[in-house]
Design a protein around this motif. Structure first.
Motif, short mmCIF file in Angstrom:
data_model
loop_
_atom_site.label_atom_id
_atom_site.label_comp_id
_atom_site.label_asym_id
_atom_site.label_seq_id
_atom_site.Cartn_x
_atom_site.Cartn_y
_atom_site.Cartn_z
N ALA A 94 0.83 -1.20 0.00
CA ALA A 94 0.00 0.00 0.00
C ALA A 94 0.87 1.25 0.00
O ALA A 94 2.03 1.22 0.42
CB ALA A 94 -0.91 0.01 1.22
N ASP A 95 0.25 2.34 -0.46
CA ASP A 95 0.98 3.60 -0.62
C ASP A 95 -0.01 4.73 -0.31
O ASP A 95 -1.13 4.73 -0.83
CB ASP A 95 1.45 3.64 -2.08
N MET A 96 0.38 5.67 0.54
CA MET A 96 -0.54 6.74 0.92
C MET A 96 0.19 8.09 0.99
O MET A 96 0.82 8.40 2.01
CB MET A 96 -1.18 6.41 2.28
N PRO A 97 0.15 8.87 -0.08
CA PRO A 97 0.75 10.20 -0.02
C PRO A 97 -0.13 11.15 0.79
O PRO A 97 -1.35 11.15 0.64
CB PRO A 97 0.80 10.65 -1.49
N VAL A 98 0.53 11.96 1.65
CA VAL A 98 -0.19 12.91 2.51
C VAL A 98 0.48 14.27 2.40
O VAL A 98 1.70 14.36 2.44
CB VAL A 98 -0.13 12.46 4.00
N ALA A 99 -0.33 15.33 2.27
CA ALA A 99 0.22 16.69 2.34
C ALA A 99 -0.53 17.45 3.42
O ALA A 99 -1.73 17.26 3.61
CB ALA A 99 0.07 17.41 1.00
N MET A 100 0.21 18.32 4.13
CA MET A 100 -0.39 19.08 5.24
C MET A 100 0.15 20.48 5.31
O MET A 100 1.26 20.74 4.86
CB MET A 100 0.03 18.44 6.56
N MET A 101 -0.64 21.35 5.93
CA MET A 101 -0.09 22.62 6.41
C MET A 101 0.25 22.32 7.87
O MET A 101 -0.64 22.31 8.72
CB MET A 101 -1.13 23.72 6.28
N PRO A 102 1.51 22.02 8.14
CA PRO A 102 1.84 21.42 9.44
C PRO A 102 1.49 22.29 10.64
O PRO A 102 1.01 21.79 11.65
CB PRO A 102 3.35 21.21 9.36
N ASN A 103 1.73 23.60 10.53
CA ASN A 103 1.49 24.46 11.68
C ASN A 103 0.00 24.62 11.96
O ASN A 103 -0.41 24.83 13.09
CB ASN A 103 2.12 25.82 11.42
N LYS A 133 -4.44 4.46 10.96
CA LYS A 133 -4.09 5.42 12.02
C LYS A 133 -2.58 5.47 12.22
O LYS A 133 -1.99 6.54 12.32
CB LYS A 133 -4.75 4.98 13.34
N GLU A 134 -1.98 4.29 12.25
CA GLU A 134 -0.52 4.21 12.43
C GLU A 134 0.18 4.92 11.27
O GLU A 134 1.13 5.69 11.47
CB GLU A 134 -0.11 2.73 12.49
N ALA A 135 -0.32 4.69 10.05
CA ALA A 135 0.30 5.29 8.87
C ALA A 135 0.16 6.82 8.91
O ALA A 135 1.12 7.54 8.61
CB ALA A 135 -0.35 4.73 7.61
N LEU A 136 -0.99 7.29 9.30
CA LEU A 136 -1.20 8.74 9.34
C LEU A 136 -0.30 9.40 10.40
O LEU A 136 0.28 10.45 10.17
CB LEU A 136 -2.68 9.05 9.62
N ASN A 137 -0.17 8.73 11.55
CA ASN A 137 0.72 9.26 12.59
C ASN A 137 2.16 9.30 12.10
O ASN A 137 2.90 10.26 12.34
CB ASN A 137 0.64 8.42 13.87
N LEU A 138 2.55 8.24 11.37
CA LEU A 138 3.92 8.18 10.85
C LEU A 138 4.12 9.27 9.79
O LEU A 138 5.17 9.91 9.73
CB LEU A 138 4.18 6.78 10.26
N ALA A 139 3.09 9.50 8.97
CA ALA A 139 3.18 10.56 7.96
C ALA A 139 3.38 11.91 8.66
O ALA A 139 4.21 12.72 8.23
CB ALA A 139 1.92 10.59 7.11
N MET A 140 2.65 12.14 9.75
CA MET A 140 2.78 13.42 10.45
C MET A 140 4.17 13.60 11.04
O MET A 140 4.71 14.70 11.05
CB MET A 140 1.71 13.53 11.52
#
Ligand code: UDP
Length: 251
Positions: free
Chosen positions: A187-196, A215-222
């Motif tokens: 699996a592959d999940m690209p994530v983009a954020m405005m971190p602040n 959930k684990e993947a999203l936390n790792l992405a952050m």
């Protein structure tokens, strides 16, 4: 004729928990960011992450051509993501592919929330992303580079946009997939954020995650995004300290 072929690895993660390039599951590839590298663009950024090499250039806000595209109450944002023919093992046609057209749209949507487009009615901001060398994660590298180039162009932003991919290989949740992991992982999940601001501007997923894995993947992405964000800010600071020194030196 010499034909170079990529070989499918037996395993993506070995018994010591190391990946094909020697990283741990939660490790980023090496990152290098240079700001203001192009003389003729209003803003620019060169970014390397592992073997990916990306150039982003920004023009604008400037007059829109063709004129009928202009909006009375805000600027338009146009993005072009493009891979040069020598960026991949098999020569890529220089013409835009369906994938590039789709990625250009997705990248525009990931960047747009960060910009105060309403400050510049009837204008355009043009973002060009050229992938010079690709090794998995070019859309996320392109987004992080473009955000820095937008900041370098002096365009008012709510926050930078920072992106990274997470995914799954041999049953492990992993950070910052390389090409082999992208191709042969589960699996592959690209994530983009405005971190602040803590707001996500892109989330795609290919493959399957259980709710816990997601959930684990999203936390790792952050976690990865926080690390890339620090590098983006550091590169901008470095560039503008240098500019200040040059200005002060010339008076
Ligand atoms: N790729 C390739 N040829 C192409 C498109 C992609 O070899 O025409 C490779 C390249 O290394 C890229 C990877 O496949 O980084 C993964 O592509 P994907 O579409 O998942 O986008 P990315 O992970 O680069 O954002």
């Amino acid at each position: 004729m010499l034909v170079r072929k990529e070989v499918k690895p037996l395993r993506l993660i070995d018994e010591d928990g190391l990946r094909t390039d020697g990283r741990r599951v939660d490790e980023l590839r090496n990152i290098k960011i240079d700001v203001g590298v192009l003389k003729n663009a209003d803003g620019s950024c060169y970014l390397e992450i592992g073997r990916n090499k990306v150039m982003a250039a920004v023009y604008g806000p400037r007059e829109v051509h063709p004129r009928h595209l202009a909006l009375p109450d805000r600027a338009i944002l146009r993005c072009r993501y493009h891979m040069v023919p020598f960026s991949v093992l098999e020569r890529k046609s220089p013409n835009p592919t369906r994938r590039e057209i789709e990625l250009s749209k997705v990248i525009r949507e990931a960047l747009e929330p960060a910009l105060f487009l309403e400050y510049f009615p009837r204008t355009t901001i043009d973002v060009y992303i050229e992938i010079l060398q690709a090794d998995g994660g070019t859309r996320t590298a392109g987004i992080s580079a473009a955000a820095v180039a937008l900041a370098d162009a002096g365009i008012p932003m709510r926050d930078l946009v920072t992106a990274i991919a997470v995914g799954k290989a041999d049953g492990h949740i992993i950070l910052d997939l390389n090409d082999l992991e992208d191709k042969y992982g589960e699996a592959d999940m690209p994530v983009a954020m405005m971190p602040n601001l803590g707001s996500i501007t892109l989330l795609q997923a290919d493959g399957e995650f259980t709710p816990e894995e997601f959930k684990e993947a999203l936390n790792l992405a952050m976690k990865g995004i926080r690390e890339v964000y620090a590098k983006q800010r550091e590169a901008l600071r470095r560039r503008y300290l240098k500019v200040r020194e040059e200005v002060e030196g010339s008076v």
